[in-house]
Design a protein around this motif. Sequence first.
Motif, PDB file in Angstrom:
ATOM      1  N   MET A 144     -10.463   9.735  -5.431  1.00  0.00           N
ATOM      2  CA  MET A 144      -9.527   9.520  -4.324  1.00  0.00           C
ATOM      3  C   MET A 144     -10.151   8.620  -3.249  1.00  0.00           C
ATOM      4  N   MET A 145     -11.394   8.904  -2.897  1.00  0.00           N
ATOM      5  CA  MET A 145     -12.033   8.104  -1.849  1.00  0.00           C
ATOM      6  C   MET A 145     -12.146   6.644  -2.299  1.00  0.00           C
ATOM      7  N   VAL A 146     -12.463   6.422  -3.553  1.00  0.00           N
ATOM      8  CA  VAL A 146     -12.581   5.055  -4.067  1.00  0.00           C
ATOM      9  C   VAL A 146     -11.225   4.352  -3.966  1.00  0.00           C
ATOM     10  N   GLU A 147     -10.167   5.081  -4.317  1.00  0.00           N
ATOM     11  CA  GLU A 147      -8.824   4.504  -4.240  1.00  0.00           C
ATOM     12  C   GLU A 147      -8.467   4.116  -2.800  1.00  0.00           C
ATOM     13  N   LEU A 148      -8.800   4.992  -1.865  1.00  0.00           N
ATOM     14  CA  LEU A 148      -8.475   4.727  -0.457  1.00  0.00           C
ATOM     15  C   LEU A 148      -9.281   3.550   0.091  1.00  0.00           C
ATOM     16  N   ILE A 149     -10.507   3.406  -0.380  1.00  0.00           N
ATOM     17  CA  ILE A 149     -11.315   2.270   0.069  1.00  0.00           C
ATOM     18  C   ILE A 149     -10.726   0.980  -0.510  1.00  0.00           C
ATOM     19  N   VAL A 173       0.808  -1.221   0.000  1.00  0.00           N
ATOM     20  CA  VAL A 173       0.000   0.000   0.000  1.00  0.00           C
ATOM     21  C   VAL A 173       0.839   1.267   0.000  1.00  0.00           C
ATOM     22  N   VAL A 174       2.149   1.106  -0.111  1.00  0.00           N
ATOM     23  CA  VAL A 174       2.988   2.299  -0.171  1.00  0.00           C
ATOM     24  C   VAL A 174       2.848   2.872  -1.575  1.00  0.00           C
ATOM     25  N   SER A 223      -7.695   0.312  -1.357  1.00  0.00           N
ATOM     26  CA  SER A 223      -6.418  -0.088  -0.757  1.00  0.00           C
ATOM     27  C   SER A 223      -6.573  -0.405   0.729  1.00  0.00           C
ATOM     28  N   HIS A 224      -7.827  -0.454   1.221  1.00  0.00           N
ATOM     29  CA  HIS A 224      -8.132  -0.740   2.631  1.00  0.00           C
ATOM     30  C   HIS A 224      -7.553   0.310   3.577  1.00  0.00           C
ATOM     31  N   THR A 225      -7.193   1.478   3.045  1.00  0.00           N
ATOM     32  CA  THR A 225      -6.719   2.525   3.944  1.00  0.00           C
ATOM     33  C   THR A 225      -7.889   3.023   4.783  1.00  0.00           C
ATOM     34  N   ILE A 226      -9.042   3.102   4.166  1.00  0.00           N
ATOM     35  CA  ILE A 226     -10.252   3.433   4.917  1.00  0.00           C
ATOM     36  C   ILE A 226     -11.313   2.399   4.578  1.00  0.00           C
ATOM     37  N   GLY A 227     -12.343   2.375   5.387  1.00  0.00           N
ATOM     38  CA  GLY A 227     -13.469   1.481   5.081  1.00  0.00           C
ATOM     39  C   GLY A 227     -13.384   0.163   5.803  1.00  0.00           C
TER      40      GLY A 227
END
Lengths: 339, 291
Positions: free
Chosen positions: B280-285, B260-261, B287-291
């Motif tokens: 951006m939000m879709v990308e973060l979800i 995830v780096v 990559s399991h960074t959020i959600g």
Amino acid sequence: MSSVFVYCEIEDGQVADVSQELLTKGRTLANELKCKLEAIAIGSKLDKVGDQIIPYGVDTLYIADDERLFPYQTLPHTSIVVNLFKEQKPQIALMGASSIGRDLGPRVSSALHSGLTADCTSLVIGDHYDKKQDKNYENLLYQIRPAFGGNIIATIINPDCRPQMATVREGVMKKEILDPKYKGKVVKLDVAKYVSDEDFVVEIIERHMEKSKVNVKGAPIVVAGGYGVGSKENFKLLYDLAEVLGGEVGASRAAVDSGLAGHERQIGQTGITVRPKLYIACGISGQIQHRAGMEESAQIIAINTDPEAPINSIADYVITGDVAEVIPKMIKYYKKNSK
Amino acid sequence: MKAYNIIVLAKQVPDTRNVGKDAMKADGTINRAVLPAIFNPEDLNALEQALRIKDQFPESKINILTMGPGRAADIIREGLYRGADGGILLTDRAFAGSDTLATSYAIGQALKKMGKIDMIIAGRQAIDGDTAQVGPQVAEKLGMLQITYVEEVLEVTDKTVTVKRRLENGVETAKCPMPLVMTVNGSAPDCRARNAKRIMKFKKARTVTELQKENEDYTALYNEHPDLMIQEWTVNDIETDASQLGLTGSPTKVKTVENVVLQAKDSKIISAADDEIEAMMVELIKSHTIG
Ligand SMILES: Cc1cc2nc3c(=O)[nH]c(=O)nc-3n(C[C@H](O)[C@H](O)[C@H](O)COP(=O)(O)OP(=O)(O)OC[C@H]3O[C@@H](n4cnc5c(N)ncnc54)[C@H](O)[C@@H]3O)c2cc1C
Ligand SMILES: Cc1cc2nc3c(=O)[nH]c(=O)nc-3n(C[C@H](O)[C@H](O)[C@H](O)COP(=O)(O)OP(=O)(O)OC[C@H]3O[C@@H](n4cnc5c(N)ncnc54)[C@H](O)[C@@H]3O)c2cc1C
């Protein structure tokens, strides 16, 4: 079909948030697996916990109620959980990734020789094909967790040993009551059958627990506000974002000095140091003293009206814009795209 | 004068706190070669607690036990520089791929060979696996009490240890009988610095394997300076059941690993426009960074 089991932590007769969140998750998993959701509460004076726990959709709640079982101690709680799991043989067991769950979980898993996955951020049911044995496993628990300081995400499975055990931090899962009138049964355990006197070897001399705490340090996501947030009203937006993402609110010194946030939230050289997996810097210029407390975050989003703000040079995402406009959109699109 | 036999568990870990852009290989695995291998930070806090007990009871002995590849002998040298009396490197290919349970089993079997132990002191958590499970599992394997999240050892008497524990929302003082396993938090005092005299003395401490690599005559060295010997144990030096070791002995399996780096810190520059924020939000979800 054997059950999904949740270990409930109890302090002052109240079921911990993390346990309520796990009950909600446990119910979802049990529905998917078409099995029962069961729970265990261990402590003292637990007459009322059933009313708190059953509404999450718990089919059987086991209660071990004994004066000596509060506060938590490793050995007696382990004995009860291990012996109960030997009888009930759950397929999945969930615990909080809290000081209690991370003390109890590994001990139980070692006694039962069942795998334990720490600090999961997501739990889903899935299948697995093992090439070496040419064997298909159905309905395993995928235990998804960050490791290597948040730099990788691993999906871990326990193909052969039961229960499949996982711990999860507070705030990671959502909590939701299923039905206030849910019909579950309560089974009171005969404590003497599960523990021995030798389990009570630790003498707790003193204990101070704070009720509600601001835990910016331990939060997986930090939404931090600076002087650029401008007003208490705008700061409220940061709390909203932190709430939906399961994070905490932090602040720069300029924000603390101007009264926008409490001192316990200050991040930086003269505040706390955080290393969350996501740091969202809102209206923070990114002076060196602030960066000292957050630059080891795994990912950084900077929201700043100034495209040249120093914070941008260490950010993974640079959003050039106004906090008051950007944050509501982040909330909106998070809600739209997360399940 | 009372003396205690103390074992400190210490792990060599890649420095995951300083992950740069080349720390991850294209296939998502860790490029260990570019990450410095360090003494796991909380294991240094553990060592300090052991050294403080030795300060008070100087006849006590502190040995470091580390399980890892040959270069983990560095951990023992580091411990010697700071005041430990000796150490054992547990190293064998048979241990490769261990999850925490197989790790604890191997460490537990090694500890069983180490005679009467009063205290085993570990760090709370290692910064690579990040599980905090090995300490409690070692305790269970040995049938010992565990006491986790220790911030300070307040008192050691004949048969008991009194400690202050730092919990997520409070503190607890507990009196516990020995023998026991303690795990020490990062909030405990930092480890004392290396001692210059001890560096001079122990920089030559070696395992047999290291000396063979350097073509040194180890019998001569060890005969002259027995305290420069770092013991090296393989699976043959401890009693084990092969089905509990390594990958085979590990109930948990890593199915997939994702990196995830973000490549480098080349920032993604985005505007406040709806579509860009949504992407951006879709990308973060994802990559399991959020959600
Ligand atoms: C991506 C990834 C995810 C993983 N997730 C899990 C998981 O969820 N569950 C699981 O069971 N395994 C997991 N593992 C395996 C686990 O990381 C290894 O078993 C590891 O060797 C021990 O765990 P740890 O680093 O988490 O140690 P911790 O349990 O965090 O270490 C606690 C303390 O135990 C002592 N200690 C630990 N290892 C050693 C050692 N080798 N020598 C001496 N002392 C030691 C140290 O004092 C240390 O501070 C995972 C591995 C990877 C690569
Ligand atoms: C000894 C010492 C110790 C210190 N310790 C700390 C410490 O621990 N922690 C700490 O944080 N600081 C510390 N400081 C202070 C530090 O030097 C900075 O002054 C402080 O971090 C600045 O806070 P800021 O970024 O919130 O404010 P500013 O520097 O005023 O930045 C505000 C930012 O907000 C942006 N902005 C304005 N309006 C908006 C908007 N509507 N939307 C989006 N962006 C907007 C601006 O472009 C600007 O970049 C210390 C200083 C000293 C000398």
